[in-house]
Design a protein around this motif. Structure first.
Motif, PDB file in Angstrom:
ATOM      1  N   ALA A  35       0.843  -1.191   0.000  1.00  0.00           N
ATOM      2  CA  ALA A  35       0.000   0.000   0.000  1.00  0.00           C
ATOM      3  C   ALA A  35       0.882   1.245   0.000  1.00  0.00           C
ATOM      4  N   ARG A  36       0.449   2.233  -0.786  1.00  0.00           N
ATOM      5  CA  ARG A  36       1.201   3.485  -0.811  1.00  0.00           C
ATOM      6  C   ARG A  36       0.237   4.642  -1.041  1.00  0.00           C
ATOM      7  N   LEU A  37       0.590   5.775  -0.503  1.00  0.00           N
ATOM      8  CA  LEU A  37      -0.198   6.982  -0.677  1.00  0.00           C
ATOM      9  C   LEU A  37       0.058   7.519  -2.074  1.00  0.00           C
ATOM     10  N   ALA A 122      -2.248   3.879   9.144  1.00  0.00           N
ATOM     11  CA  ALA A 122      -3.628   3.686   8.688  1.00  0.00           C
ATOM     12  C   ALA A 122      -3.709   2.820   7.435  1.00  0.00           C
ATOM     13  N   LEU A 123      -2.599   2.663   6.723  1.00  0.00           N
ATOM     14  CA  LEU A 123      -2.610   1.825   5.519  1.00  0.00           C
ATOM     15  C   LEU A 123      -2.776   0.360   5.916  1.00  0.00           C
ATOM     16  N   PRO A 124      -3.595  -0.389   5.167  1.00  0.00           N
ATOM     17  CA  PRO A 124      -3.789  -1.800   5.518  1.00  0.00           C
ATOM     18  C   PRO A 124      -2.518  -2.612   5.289  1.00  0.00           C
ATOM     19  N   VAL A 125      -2.258  -3.552   6.189  1.00  0.00           N
ATOM     20  CA  VAL A 125      -1.081  -4.411   6.084  1.00  0.00           C
ATOM     21  C   VAL A 125      -1.305  -5.500   5.039  1.00  0.00           C
ATOM     22  N   ARG A 126      -2.521  -6.014   4.975  1.00  0.00           N
ATOM     23  CA  ARG A 126      -2.881  -7.092   4.048  1.00  0.00           C
ATOM     24  C   ARG A 126      -4.147  -6.707   3.283  1.00  0.00           C
ATOM     25  N   PRO A 127      -4.029  -5.764   2.329  1.00  0.00           N
ATOM     26  CA  PRO A 127      -5.228  -5.313   1.607  1.00  0.00           C
ATOM     27  C   PRO A 127      -5.789  -6.402   0.697  1.00  0.00           C
ATOM     28  N   LEU A 128      -7.107  -6.445   0.591  1.00  0.00           N
ATOM     29  CA  LEU A 128      -7.791  -7.376  -0.307  1.00  0.00           C
ATOM     30  C   LEU A 128      -8.665  -6.578  -1.257  1.00  0.00           C
ATOM     31  N   CYS A 129      -8.649  -6.952  -2.549  1.00  0.00           N
ATOM     32  CA  CYS A 129      -9.470  -6.256  -3.531  1.00  0.00           C
ATOM     33  C   CYS A 129     -10.951  -6.489  -3.244  1.00  0.00           C
ATOM     34  N   ARG A 130     -11.274  -7.646  -2.705  1.00  0.00           N
ATOM     35  CA  ARG A 130     -12.620  -7.978  -2.219  1.00  0.00           C
ATOM     36  C   ARG A 130     -12.485  -9.170  -1.285  1.00  0.00           C
ATOM     37  N   ALA A 131     -13.430  -9.330  -0.389  1.00  0.00           N
ATOM     38  CA  ALA A 131     -13.340 -10.378   0.640  1.00  0.00           C
ATOM     39  C   ALA A 131     -13.277 -11.777   0.052  1.00  0.00           C
TER      40      ALA A 131
END
Length: 172
Positions: A35-37, A122-131
């Protein structure tokens, strides 16, 4: 003057006095592995309030992020918002050894380190595009969200062959 450096001389040492701050500026380089701003400006509505210990900065910070799904590696956008509440220790205040603290420098507070810390956390550590993301095939790398891959389940790791033989013996 840099907009992330805010003068607080008029409120410093007068508990209860405050100054409202609006920031609309990019913070390049904020991010983690997935994740990046974005380079777009970050928006912050903050209040710097004089307290006995120094200056308390509170408010909300928002920015746009580009995330990479931890399962399928697809990139997708997301909005990041975080509430901040940080004390900038006054020049006359002491800080214990080993304690991290933001400090009032002269008669100014430097908001950039605090904003970077808050947004990075605040950035997610393990982002998912959808659950229900199915990810990618570990063998061929095909996107399993698009459909099944051409790999077969019959491929057995040769290191497991003795256990498979034992299983077959026990089942018969």
């Amino acid at each position: 003057m840099h907009t992330l450096t805010v003068p607080v001389a008029e409120i410093l040492g007068v508990p209860g006095e405050y100054r409202d701050i609006t920031i609309h500026e990019p913070l390049p380089g904020v991010g983690t592995v997935l994740a990046r701003l974005e380079d777009a400006p970050v928006h912050a509505d903050l209040r710097a309030e004089s307290v006995i210990e120094g200056v308390l900065v509170t408010g909300r910070v928002a920015g746009d992020a580009s995330l990479q799904c931890a399962r399928c590696l697809a990139e997708f956008p997301a909005g990041i918002e975080v509430d901040v509440c940080e004390l900038y220790v006054g020049p006359e205040q002491t800080v214990e050894e080993g304690e991290d603290a933001y400090r009032v420098v002269g008669t100014e507070v430097h908001l950039e380190p605090m904003l970077r810390d808050a947004l990075t956390l605040a950035l997610p550590v393990r982002p998912l595009c959808r659950a229900e993301c199915r990810g990618i095939c570990a063998r061929c790398g095909a996107d399993l969200n698009s459909g099944p891959c051409a790999c077969t389940e019959d491929d057995v790791d040769p290191r497991w062959a003795p256990l498979a033989a034992l299983r077959d013996k026990l089942e018969s």
